[in-house]
Motif scaffolding. Structure first.
Motif, mmCIF file in Angstrom:
data_model
loop_
_atom_site.group_PDB
_atom_site.id
_atom_site.type_symbol
_atom_site.label_atom_id
_atom_site.label_comp_id
_atom_site.label_asym_id
_atom_site.label_seq_id
_atom_site.Cartn_x
_atom_site.Cartn_y
_atom_site.Cartn_z
ATOM 1 N N VAL A 48 -6.139 -0.950 14.300
ATOM 2 C CA VAL A 48 -6.438 0.115 15.255
ATOM 3 C C VAL A 48 -7.847 -0.039 15.843
ATOM 4 N N PRO A 49 -8.890 -0.249 15.030
ATOM 5 C CA PRO A 49 -10.218 -0.422 15.643
ATOM 6 C C PRO A 49 -10.309 -1.661 16.532
ATOM 7 N N LEU A 53 -11.114 -1.588 20.546
ATOM 8 C CA LEU A 53 -12.223 -2.340 21.141
ATOM 9 C C LEU A 53 -11.749 -3.267 22.255
ATOM 10 N N VAL A 54 -10.601 -3.906 22.059
ATOM 11 C CA VAL A 54 -10.072 -4.809 23.086
ATOM 12 C C VAL A 54 -9.702 -4.024 24.336
ATOM 13 N N VAL A 55 -9.037 -2.875 24.168
ATOM 14 C CA VAL A 55 -8.652 -2.056 25.320
ATOM 15 C C VAL A 55 -9.887 -1.555 26.059
ATOM 16 N N VAL A 56 -10.889 -1.098 25.331
ATOM 17 C CA VAL A 56 -12.122 -0.611 25.962
ATOM 18 C C VAL A 56 -12.820 -1.751 26.695
ATOM 19 N N ALA A 57 -12.854 -2.934 26.112
ATOM 20 C CA ALA A 57 -13.498 -4.076 26.769
ATOM 21 C C ALA A 57 -12.762 -4.449 28.061
ATOM 22 N N ILE A 58 -11.425 -4.448 28.023
ATOM 23 C CA ILE A 58 -10.655 -4.777 29.225
ATOM 24 C C ILE A 58 -10.891 -3.737 30.317
#
Length: 77
Positions: A48-49, A53-58
């Protein structure tokens, strides 16, 4: 004020020696303490973390690209 202070009067305290000391055996023993967990806790998932983080970075990169494209007028909007 009619309420009494929470601390007892020093003159009326049992087993209190002159000068404020307490004779050996005048205080109760320490209470037993329990701390820690009865069972080991399971490790939380790391998926989940990392996914967050990947979604926020994208999303951050997409917003930055949109601002960059708008700044140079590449979108024709």
């Amino acid at each position: 004020m009619s309420a009494k202070p929470p601390d007892p009067e020093p003159d009326a305290t049992a087993d209190l020696e002159p000068g404020g000391g307490v004779p050996p055996g005048g205080t109760p023993p320490d209470s037993g303490q329990t701390s820690g967990l009865s069972h080991p806790q399971p490790m939380p998932s790391k998926a989940v973390p990392v996914t967050t983080l990947v979604v926020v970075a994208i999303l951050t990169l997409m917003v930055a690209a949109l601002i960059f494209a708008l700044a140079f007028g590449w979108l024709g909007v």
